[in-house]
Design a protein around this motif. Structure first.
Motif, mmCIF file in Angstrom:
data_model
loop_
_atom_site.group_PDB
_atom_site.id
_atom_site.type_symbol
_atom_site.label_atom_id
_atom_site.label_comp_id
_atom_site.label_asym_id
_atom_site.label_seq_id
_atom_site.Cartn_x
_atom_site.Cartn_y
_atom_site.Cartn_z
ATOM 1 N N ASP A 170 59.671 51.540 40.828
ATOM 2 C CA ASP A 170 58.943 50.320 40.480
ATOM 3 C C ASP A 170 58.184 50.561 39.174
ATOM 4 O OD1 ASP A 170 57.976 47.807 40.626
ATOM 5 O OD2 ASP A 170 56.866 48.059 42.507
ATOM 6 N N THR B 289 58.321 43.736 43.007
ATOM 7 C CA THR B 289 57.813 44.720 43.963
ATOM 8 C C THR B 289 58.105 44.281 45.401
ATOM 9 O OG1 THR B 289 56.099 45.457 42.438
ATOM 10 C CG2 THR B 289 55.742 45.928 44.750
ATOM 11 N N GLN C 273 54.763 51.705 42.186
ATOM 12 C CA GLN C 273 54.092 51.174 40.996
ATOM 13 C C GLN C 273 52.719 51.814 40.827
ATOM 14 O OE1 GLN C 273 54.048 46.862 40.926
ATOM 15 N NE2 GLN C 273 53.789 46.832 38.709
HETATM 16 MG MG LIG Z 1 55.269 44.863 40.900
#
Ligand SMILES: [Mg+2]
Ligand SMILES: Nc1ncnc2c1ncn2[C@@H]1O[C@H](COP(=O)(O)OP(=O)(O)OP(=O)(O)O)[C@@H](O)[C@H]1O
Lengths: 296, 222
Positions: free
Chosen positions: B162, B42, B86
């Motif tokens: 992500d 990330t 994410q």
């Molecule tokens: Mg991550």
């Protein structure tokens, strides 16, 4: 501009969504801002009414000038002329003995019987002067120097007290006015800023998607303006309803206070408060957005 | 498209999220980033989207330097990206359609094109029957698909996803991966992080970045 028009429907929905998502805090903001604006109006109009009353009382203040008895008409005219020319004297009227007697009878009311014990009218004629309030010490000292004037009754004590009250009210008015205005500003911007703060994740998401600032900010600024403006509007509405009875109550309780016509004043206040609130809304929202803006 | 020169990233608390690295990613490339949790996947994507700035070296995305005093330009290149976060970052209280359209409203597109693009991509992630549902009532997997639809609907030149398959069953996961990778046909660069290495093992071409504790191992299969 075209992007703005294209999105106008979206902006409207967004304003509603932002309000509904924070319903409780938006309603609380609305209520507390309404109260704040109500207090501000109360302060401003209280100050307005007291200065107006003071003006009226000042205008009614008079000086009585007595003269030596037995003046011939020629000397009386001359005296009238001299008094009239003194700087600060606005108007003048000769009150003859009979009128003075009648006035006293009125003042005494049921006790006027006392006057009947006099075989002759005990009152002297005099000149009644209205004058520049601020200039009064000067006026009185000049009056005292005029030929044939026997006595000047200037109610110095009462006038001094009146002047102190006026000064006091002016200072209180300024202090209270300034502090309530500052409070209003701080609370308004704080409330609007809180609203924006609770939406900071939303703002951040829009930024991450590349949305330009105007696009992100517009609904929030409108939201702030609407909440502040609407609060002031409601406050003004209730104030207008309330103020009529207030001024009557005041005029009624305090005998010597004349009833003021507050309608135009409260309407003016309503309009200007709403405008002020709208301006506050813009400033506070811009301020709030600056504080939550995320550079990254 | 993306160039990293001697780049490193430390977080303010001293965590070294990315050890010094160099790479370049070209137009139309498909990039898979894999690695255990906390390895820095990330963090690398945050550099690409300008959410973090490198604490060392030079990082260029779509011709712009990712650095603190370049925020206007970063804002401009963000409009050319399709990010899938994410944690989704959907706007609560708004419908699926509104969320997807929102990603395009400030682009130079007429309203009907925005709406068509949105419906088309919502259809492609299999949520055509939930256009008018508010996203608050969707399952995680559905939210994930909405965020993917939002990213691809704007026809970006760079897709950054992500963990786009993190909450999906196998069938949906393959479906979504196929959808995302299909954009490379139109010269879109696609960058995907994933734990699901089994889904990408058979991929014949692309850039494979294996991450471990901030270190990168880069392999190009042609
Ligand atoms: Mg991550
Ligand atoms: N804002 C931050 N401040 C400090 N440390 C951070 C921050 N964000 C991430 N980290 C740390 O940096 C390291 C890399 O985090 P990152 O989120 O990039 O991992 P990841 O590979 O995406 O993990 P996952 O697979 O669980 O999503 C981790 O040790 C994490 O704790």
């Amino acid at each position: 501009m075209s992007k703005f028009i294209k999105n106008s429907g979206y902006f409207l929905r967004e304003i509603k969504t932002i309000f509904m998502l924070n319903k409780v805090s938006s309603m609380l903001s609305l209520v507390s801002l309404t109260m704040i604006f109500f207090i501000l109006m109360l302060t401003v109009s209280g100050w307005w009414m007291s200065t107006r009353w003071m003006e009226l009382i000042k205008d009614e203040a008079e000086i009585s000038v007595y003269y030596v008895s037995g003046l011939n008409p020629y000397a009386l005219d001359e005296l009238r002329d001299t008094l009239g020319k003194i700087e600060g004297v606005n108007a003048m009227r000769l009150v003859d003995a009979e009128e003075a007697y009648n006035d006293m009878e009125k003042i005494l009311g049921s006790d006027a019987k006392v006057l009947e014990s006099f075989t002759e009218n005990p009152f002297d004629p005099y000149f009644e002067l209205s004058f520049d309030f601020e200039n009064r010490l000067n006026v009185v000292s000049k009056l005292n120097g005029v030929k044939n004037v026997s006595f000047v009754r200037d109610n110095q004590d009462v006038l001094n007290q009146l002047e102190n009250i006026i000064d006091f009210i002016e200072i209180i008015g300024i202090v209270v006015g300034i502090s309530v205005t500052i409070t209003t500003f701080i609370i308004t911007s704080h409330i609007i800023r809180e609203g924006i703060h609770s939406n900071r994740e939303h703002i951040r998401t829009l930024r991450l998607l590349g949305a330009p600032s105007w696009f992100i900010n517009f609904p929030f600024v409108v939201e702030g303006v609407l909440i502040a403006g609407f609060s002031a509007f409601i406050a003004g509405l209730s104030f207008n309803v309330f103020s009529g009875s207030l001024s009557n109550a005041f005029g009624g309780t305090v005998q010597f206070l004349p009833v003021l016509d507050v309608t135009s004043m409260t309407l003016m206040l309503w309009a200007s408060m709403t405008l002020l609130a709208v301006a506050l809304g813009v400033i506070a929202s811009a301020f709030g957005l600056k504080l939550v803006s995320v550079k990254k | 498209m993306i160039v990293a020169n001697n780049v490193g990233l430390f977080y303010p608390d001293g965590t070294e999220a990315l050890k010094t690295f160099d790479f370049h990613i070209e137009k139309g490339e498909l990039v898979f980033i894999t690695g255990p949790s906390g390895s820095g996947k990330t963090s690398l994507l945050k550099l690409i989207t300008g959410m973090e700035f490198p604490t060392q070296g030079m990082f260029r995305v779509l011709g712009e330097n990712i650095e603190p005093d370049n925020s206007d330009k970063i804002q401009r290149i963000r409009r050319m990206m399709g990010p899938v976060f994410q944690e989704f970052r959907l706007l609560e209280g708004r419908t699926v359609l509104e969320n997807v359209m929102l990603g395009m409203r400030f682009l130079d597109l007429p309203l009907h094109v925005i709406k068509n693009n949105a419906m088309e991509s919502i259809e492609r992630v299999g949520l055509g029957h939930k256009l008018k549902h508010t996203v608050d009532r969707l399952s995680w997997g559905e939210c994930q698909r909405v965020s993917i639809a939002r990213a691809v609907a704007r026809k970006p030149v760079l897709i950054i996803a992500d963990e786009p398959t993190g909450n999906l069953d196998k069938e949906n996961a393959i479906n979504i991966l196929d959808l995302l990778t299909s954009f490379t046909d139109t010269d879109t660069t696609v960058i995907i992080t994933t734990h699901a290495t089994h889904l990408i093992e058979d991929k014949q071409s692309g850039v494979f970045i294996k991450m471990n504790a901030g270190e990168m191992l880069i392999e190009r299969r042609i």
